[in-house]
Design an enzyme around this catalytic site. Structure first.
Site, PDB file in Angstrom:
ATOM      1  N   LYS A  34       4.541  -8.919   3.953  1.00  0.00           N
ATOM      2  CA  LYS A  34       3.108  -8.369   3.790  1.00  0.00           C
ATOM      3  C   LYS A  34       2.328  -9.170   2.971  1.00  0.00           C
ATOM      4  O   LYS A  34       2.026  -9.063   1.620  1.00  0.00           O
ATOM      5  CB  LYS A  34       3.276  -6.949   3.260  1.00  0.00           C
ATOM      6  CG  LYS A  34       1.954  -5.994   3.483  1.00  0.00           C
ATOM      7  CD  LYS A  34       2.168  -4.512   3.248  1.00  0.00           C
ATOM      8  CE  LYS A  34       1.154  -3.728   3.680  1.00  0.00           C
ATOM      9  NZ  LYS A  34       1.088  -3.182   5.016  1.00  0.00           N
ATOM     10  N   THR A  87       0.782  -1.274   0.143  1.00  0.00           N
ATOM     11  CA  THR A  87      -0.049  -0.154  -0.084  1.00  0.00           C
ATOM     12  C   THR A  87       1.076   1.148  -0.089  1.00  0.00           C
ATOM     13  O   THR A  87       1.791   1.089   0.829  1.00  0.00           O
ATOM     14  CB  THR A  87      -1.044  -0.027   1.176  1.00  0.00           C
ATOM     15  OG1 THR A  87      -1.715  -1.330   1.326  1.00  0.00           O
ATOM     16  CG2 THR A  87      -1.897   1.087   1.090  1.00  0.00           C
ATOM     17  N   GLU A 131       4.377  -4.030  16.947  1.00  0.00           N
ATOM     18  CA  GLU A 131       3.830  -3.304  15.859  1.00  0.00           C
ATOM     19  C   GLU A 131       2.637  -2.779  16.593  1.00  0.00           C
ATOM     20  O   GLU A 131       2.431  -3.140  17.883  1.00  0.00           O
ATOM     21  CB  GLU A 131       3.674  -3.779  14.639  1.00  0.00           C
ATOM     22  CG  GLU A 131       2.915  -5.081  14.518  1.00  0.00           C
ATOM     23  CD  GLU A 131       2.736  -5.645  13.159  1.00  0.00           C
ATOM     24  OE1 GLU A 131       3.622  -5.283  12.419  1.00  0.00           O
ATOM     25  OE2 GLU A 131       2.051  -6.464  12.899  1.00  0.00           O
TER      26      GLU A 131
END
Length: 268
Positions: free
Chosen positions: A144, A30, A177
């Site tokens: 990802k 993204t 995270e």
């Protein structure tokens, strides 16, 4: 959604047999579009290429993805780009045996940019601790990939909470995270970030900060190690560097983060 194409053709329909739907068999990235260009385009192409190599996906050789993206994003002053690569349809069960060389699908989507990001990047966000933990995997750490069920559940928790985001640990209790971004913090003047080789996503902005600030300490930490943090921020390719103004209702300084924003301008 402003735009969607599959393998270069503007459309929104994909076969229900696609392995990306069936197994999350694929990767994505993204990115931020600014003034008709993809910010850090080369890094996003590298991420997709590395992800395909890691997952043993066939990267479509007949598509110049960089040139295609450069053409598609023209005319968008500020928007969000998402690129997904799926293994396509074929194989039997989990096996990819029998997939044709051109089975891979490249999906390109453009959507509106979150309007609140600019304000939050100056004012800061509130941060808490998630009640959930994510898994560890030496096979998938840092990648990802399309299987984001853990993040879906984390977001469901966040939607029921008052904080803007939540810190997530793995099953060993190590901080990894936040729900969709990486995290950094200052401890005794030292800029630190969690070690994420077996969990989470190695974000492009995270990589850029570590490369630019060569004194960043990458370490294993637990939630209790953050109780005396001087300042924190979260980051990803869309939001950039976003300060944390409170962590578990404790006020944090944002000055260090705003200074870093200025230092990283032009790099992210």
């Amino acid at each position: 959604m402003k735009y969607c194409s599959i393998n270069g053709q503007e459309q929104t329909e994909l076969a229900v047999t696609d392995r990306g739907l069936a197994y999350g068999d694929g990767i994505f990235t993204t990115a931020k579009i600014v003034n008709g260009q993809v910010v850090l385009l080369e890094k996003h192409i590298e991420r997709l290429t590395h992800g395909c190599q890691h997952l043993k996906l066939q990267f479509p050789a007949n598509i110049n993805l960089k040139a295609q993206l450069a053409t598609v994003v023209k005319g968008y002053s500020l928007a969000v780009l998402k690129v997904m690569i799926t293994a396509g349809s074929g194989g039997r069960g989990y096996s990819r045996l029998g997939l044709s060389d051109n089975a891979t699908n490249i999906i390109i989507m453009i959507s509106d940019f979150p309007s609140q990001y600019e304000t939050l990047a100056q004012q800061g966000i509130t941060l808490g601790d998630s009640k959930h933990q994510i898994s560890s995997s030496s096979m998938l750490g840092g990648i990802k990939h399309l299987n984001r069920l853990e993040q879906v559940l984390l977001r469901a928790e966040l939607d029921e909470r008052s904080e803007d985001d939540l810190i997530v640990t793995n099953c060993q209790g190590h901080v990894i995270e936040v729900t969709s971004s990486n995290i950094f913090y200052w401890q005794n003047g030292q800029l630190c970030t969690p070690e994420i080789s077996s969990s989470g996503v190695d974000g492009i902005v995270r990589q850029a900060i570590i490369a630019k600030k060569n004194d960043v300490k990458v370490c294993q930490i637990r939630l209790e190690d953050l109780k005396d943090a001087q300042a924190m921020f979260i980051c990803n390719s869309l939001m950039g560097i976003m300060p944390v103004k409170t962590y578990n209702n404790r006020q944090l300084t944002v000055d260090l983060v705003l200074k870093l924003q200025r230092e990283m301008k032009g790099f992210i």
